[in-house]
Write an enzyme that holds these catalytic residues in place. Structure first.
Site, PDB file in Angstrom:
ATOM      1  N   ASP A  42     -12.258  -7.662 -39.547  1.00  0.00           N
ATOM      2  CA  ASP A  42     -10.972  -8.220 -39.972  1.00  0.00           C
ATOM      3  C   ASP A  42     -10.030  -7.075 -40.341  1.00  0.00           C
ATOM      4  OD1 ASP A  42      -8.838  -9.565 -41.403  1.00  0.00           O
ATOM      5  OD2 ASP A  42     -10.191 -11.276 -41.572  1.00  0.00           O
ATOM      6  N   SER A  44      -4.846 -14.013 -40.349  1.00  0.00           N
ATOM      7  CA  SER A  44      -6.215 -14.207 -39.874  1.00  0.00           C
ATOM      8  C   SER A  44      -6.518 -15.643 -39.475  1.00  0.00           C
ATOM      9  CB  SER A  44      -7.206 -13.768 -40.957  1.00  0.00           C
ATOM     10  OG  SER A  44      -7.110 -12.381 -41.183  1.00  0.00           O
ATOM     11  N   HIS A 101     -13.070 -18.637 -46.229  1.00  0.00           N
ATOM     12  CA  HIS A 101     -11.892 -17.831 -45.928  1.00  0.00           C
ATOM     13  C   HIS A 101     -11.481 -18.026 -44.469  1.00  0.00           C
ATOM     14  CE1 HIS A 101      -9.536 -13.934 -46.623  1.00  0.00           C
ATOM     15  NE2 HIS A 101      -9.202 -14.738 -47.615  1.00  0.00           N
ATOM     16  N   THR A 106     -11.131 -16.466 -41.472  1.00  0.00           N
ATOM     17  CA  THR A 106     -11.878 -16.187 -40.236  1.00  0.00           C
ATOM     18  C   THR A 106     -13.120 -17.067 -40.090  1.00  0.00           C
ATOM     19  OG1 THR A 106     -11.032 -13.927 -40.193  1.00  0.00           O
ATOM     20  CG2 THR A 106     -12.984 -14.387 -38.862  1.00  0.00           C
ATOM     21  N   GLU A 113     -18.526 -11.411 -39.444  1.00  0.00           N
ATOM     22  CA  GLU A 113     -17.242 -10.832 -39.860  1.00  0.00           C
ATOM     23  C   GLU A 113     -17.420  -9.752 -40.909  1.00  0.00           C
ATOM     24  OE1 GLU A 113     -12.912 -12.028 -41.812  1.00  0.00           O
ATOM     25  OE2 GLU A 113     -14.746 -13.025 -42.471  1.00  0.00           O
ATOM     26  N   ASP A 134     -10.105  -5.711 -44.161  1.00  0.00           N
ATOM     27  CA  ASP A 134      -8.768  -6.264 -44.344  1.00  0.00           C
ATOM     28  C   ASP A 134      -8.322  -6.189 -45.799  1.00  0.00           C
ATOM     29  OD1 ASP A 134      -6.508  -8.193 -43.392  1.00  0.00           O
ATOM     30  OD2 ASP A 134      -7.440  -9.283 -45.047  1.00  0.00           O
ATOM     31  N   HIS A 171      -5.135  -4.142 -47.537  1.00  0.00           N
ATOM     32  CA  HIS A 171      -4.050  -4.836 -48.233  1.00  0.00           C
ATOM     33  C   HIS A 171      -3.689  -4.160 -49.556  1.00  0.00           C
ATOM     34  CE1 HIS A 171      -2.985  -8.250 -45.804  1.00  0.00           C
ATOM     35  NE2 HIS A 171      -4.237  -8.664 -45.683  1.00  0.00           N
ATOM     36  N   ASP A 194      -9.260  -9.202 -35.516  1.00  0.00           N
ATOM     37  CA  ASP A 194      -8.306 -10.305 -35.424  1.00  0.00           C
ATOM     38  C   ASP A 194      -6.870  -9.794 -35.417  1.00  0.00           C
ATOM     39  OD1 ASP A 194      -8.636  -9.428 -38.018  1.00  0.00           O
ATOM     40  OD2 ASP A 194      -8.684 -11.417 -38.909  1.00  0.00           O
TER      41      ASP A 194
END
EC number: 3.1.3.1
Length: 562
Positions: free
Chosen positions: A73, A123, A181, A183, A349, A354, A358, A395
Site C-alpha cells: 500500500d 486505497s 481497512h 484494501t 497487504e 502507506d 502519510h 495500489d
C-alpha cells in the site's frame, strides 16, 4: 422448422437488434461513462490485445490453480528504489545493487491508478479496481461509481474472492492494517464510505440501510466464507483486549483513527458460532498463531491489535506480541493449500508502508517495504510456480522523492550531498507534517542562512517518530498520482505487459485462475458457453453446430461493442 434453424434465426435477429442498439447507444452513451460496463469492456479489450502477442498465442498464458496478489500500500516507484537500497544497507552492503525478491519476476508493467473522480486516488477506489475489475470513486469499496445510500446493493460489483469461491477455490487475506481497512475490505465488502468499518461511524439515518464493514466480513459472502482472515482491528469487532496488554507506540495522523464498536456485539464470537461443525479457530497473538494446527484448519481468524498492527521496526517480537507479515503469509498459505480443493486465492497487504508515508516517517516506510519483500520470498518457497500466479504491485504512490546527488553507498536515510555542502535529505516529501517538524517558527529574524528552518544536522534523526522534510504543510501527506509497477510470475504472468488501467489486474487473475468474467477467454479452462435454450443442447449435427457457433460469435462481437 427444427430447433437448430430456430436457433440460427433467433441469433440473426439478435445480431440485428444489437446492431440497431449499438447505433442508438452510441448516440446517448458517453464514450467514457465510468460505469461498471465501461470498465469491464475496457479490461476485456486490453486482455484480447495482449493475448495476440506471440507467447500468449502459443500458450494461452496458462492456468493458475492458485493466485497470490501482494499489495504494497503506497509502494510507488520511489519506495521500491529506496526500499531496495535500504534492504541492502540493513545487510551491511552498499544497497544500490540489491534485489527485491520480485525484481527477478519475468513479467512487469505499469498500472494507471486514478479513480473515476480523482487524478490522485485513495486505497478504496484503487483496491476496488484491482479486485473487481471496475474502477470507482474515491472512498468507495466494492460498488460502482453511481452508488448512493439507497442503491448500494444494486451497485455492488463482484470481486476475485467471489469468483474464486464460485469455482471451489479456498480464499483469504493477510494485512498489517485493520482487516476492515480499505484494501482488505475491497476483497469482501460493498460500501460507499470506506470509514464505515464499524457501526459507530455510520450516520444514524443510514444504519438501517447498510451494514458496517466488520459485519459484512462475518455475515455476508464472500467474507463469511473466507478461510483465512489475518490482521489488526479487534475494536471494530467488539473484541478488544485489556489495556495492560497493549504496548503499541502511539502515532499521530488520520490513518491512526480507530473504529470502536458501540453496539455491544462481539463479532469474533459470532464468527466462531457461524463455523459450528467446521475446524475453525481464532488467535490474537504470535504464540497462538504459531501454535495453531493450521494444516488441519478450515477457517482461521487472527486479530493481533485493536487497531492497525505495529510497524515492523516497533513490533513486539515475543510470543505475546504480534506476528510478522512473513509469518502470517506462511500460515495463511498452509491453511489454504488443500489437495481436495480447486486451489486458492490469497491477498497479502503490506499496509503500513502507506501510513508511514502519510506522516513522513520514511525510515518506517522503507522497513515495511523490506518486510513485504520477506513475505513474498516466504511465499515463493512454499508454492509451485508451475501452478501458482504471483503478482506484486501497489495500489498507489506517495509524494516522497528520491533526490540529490549522494555518493554510492550513502545512507539512503541520510544526506543528499557531500559533507562540505549545505546538508539536506536524500528522501523528502512534497507535503505533510514534516514541514512543521523542521520549522523554527514563523519569524524570519533568525540570523542563520537557513532563516526559519532548523539545521537538519542538529536534529535527532534517529528518533522513532522523526519526520523527513516536506515542502508544504499538511496534517497527513498525500498520495502520488503516477503509475505504479506490477510484477508477475507463474501461469498468466505474461499478460502483465505494457501500461494498463488498474482494473485490468483483476482480469489477469480472472483469466489465469479460470474464474470470473475473463474465464471464458481462456481455452485452457475448458469453458463451454451455455446455449440460450435447451434446444441448443440437443443439436447433434456437426454442420448445424458450426453454423450456430458462427452466428453466436457474431452476436457476441456485435453486442460487445454496444
Amino acid at each position: 422448422m427444427n430447433n437448430q434453424w430456430r436457433l440460427v434465426l433467433s441469433g440473426l435477429l439478435c445480431v440485428l437488434i444489437c446492431d440497431i442498439g449499438g447505433v442508438i447507444g452510441a448516440a446517448f452513451r458517453s464514450p467514457n461513462s465510468d460505469d461498471a460496463l465501461f470498465w469491464r469492456q475496457q479490461a476485456e479489450s486490453y486482455l484480447k490485445r495482449i493475448l495476440q502477442y506471440e507467447p500468449n498465442r502459443k500458450s494461452g498464458a496458462g492456468v493458475a490453480r492458485n493466485v497470490i496478489i501482494f499489495v504494497g500500500d503506497g509502494m510507488g516507484i520511489a519506495s521500491l528504489s529506496t526500499g531496495r537500497i535500504y534492504k541492502g544497507q540493513l545487510a551491511g552492503r552498499s544497497g544500490e545493487e540489491e534485489v527485491l525478491s520480485f525484481d527477478h519476476f519475468e513479467n512487469s508493467g505499469f498500472s494507471k491508478t486514478y479513480n473515476t473522480d480523482r487524478q490522485v486516488p485513495d486505497s478504496a477506489g484503487t483496491a476496488t479496481a484491482m479486485f473487481t475489475g471496475v474502477k470507482t470513486k474515491y472512498g468507495y469499496i466494492g460498488v460502482d461509481y453511481s452508488a448512493t445510500a439507497t442503491n448500494e446493493v444494486a451497485a455492488s460489483v463482484s470481486n476475485i474472492m467471489e469468483w474464486a469461491q464460485a469455482v471451489g477455490k479456498r480464499t483469504g487475506f493477510v494485512t498489517t492494517t485493520r482487516v476492515t481497512h480499505a484494501t482488505p475490505a475491497a476483497t469482501f465488502a460493498h460500501s460507499f464510505n470506506r470509514n464505515w468499518e464499524c457501526e459507530a461511524t455510520i450516520p444514524a439515518n443510514v444504519r438501517n440501510k447498510t451494514k458496517d464493514i466488520a459485519r459484512q466480513l462475518v455475515e455476508n459472502a464472500p467474507g463469511n466464507k473466507m478461510n483465512v482472515i489475518l490482521g489488526g482491528g479487534r475494536a471494530a469487532f467488539g473484541a478488544s483486549i485489556p489495556d495492560h496488554l497493549k504496548t503499541a507506540f502511539k502515532f499521530n495522523g488520520s490513518m491512526e483513527k480507530n473504529c470502536v464498536r458501540e453496539d455491544g456485539r462481539n463479532l469474533v464470537k459470532d464468527w466462531l458460532v457461524s463455523k459450528n461443525g467446521s475446524a475453525a479457530t481464532y488467535v490474537w497473538n504470535t504464540a497462538e498463531l504459531m501454535n495453531a494446527e493450521v494444516d488441519d484448519l478450515d477457517y482461521l481468524m487472527g486479530l493481533f491489535a485493536d487497531t492497525h498492527m505495529s510497524y515492523e521496526r516497533l513490533r513486539d517480537t515475543s510470543e505475546a506480541g504480534e506476528p510478522s507479515l512473513a509469518d502470517m503469509t506462511e500460515k495463511a498459505i498452509r491453511v489454504l493449500k488443500r489437495k481436495h480443493s480447486n486451489g486458492f486465492v490469497l491477498m497479502v497487504e503490506g499496509g503500513r508502508i502507506d501510513h508511514a508515508h502519510h506522516q513522513n516517517h520514511a525510515h518506517l516506510a522503507l522497513r515495511e517495504v523490506v518486510e513485504l519483500d520477506r513475505a513474498v520470498e516466504r511465499a515463493l518457497g512454499m508454492v509451485d510456480l508451475d501452478d501458482t500466479l504471483i503478482m506484486v504491485t501497489a495500489d498507489h504512490s506517495h509524494s516522497m522523492t528520491f533526490n540529490g546527488y549522494p555518493d554510492r553507498g550513502n545512507d539512503i536515510l541520510g544526506y543528499a550531498n557531500r559533507p562540505d555542502k549545505l546538508p539536506y535529505e536524500t528522501i523528502t516529501y512534497a507535503n505533510g507534517p514534516g514541514f512543521q517538524t523542521h520549522r523554527i517558527n514563523d519569524s524570519s529574524d533568525d540570523p542563520s542562512h537557513l532563516g526559519t528552518w532548523i539545521p537538519v544536522e542538529t536534529m535527532n534523526r534517529s528518533a522513532i517518530d522523526y519526520r523527513h522534510l516536506s515542502a508544504f504543510y499538511l496534517g497527513d501527506e498525500t498520495h502520488g498520482g503516477e503509475d505504479v509497477a506490477v510484477f508477475a510470475t507463474g501461469p498468466g504472468s505474461s499478460l502483465v505487459r505494457g501500461t494498463f488501467e488498474q482494473n485490468y489486474i483483476a482480469y489477469v487473475m480472472s483469466y489465469a485462475g479460470c474464474m470470473g468474467p475473463a474465464k471464458r477467454f481462456n481455452e485452457a479452462c475448458s469453458f463451454k458457453p451455455r446455449a440460450p435454450s435447451s434446444g441448443a443442447e440437443s443439436v447433434g449435427n456437426a454442420s448445424s453446430q458450426l453454423l450456430i457457433s458462427i452466428v453466436f460469435l457474431a452476436v457476441a462481437k456485435m453486442c460487445y461493442h454496444f
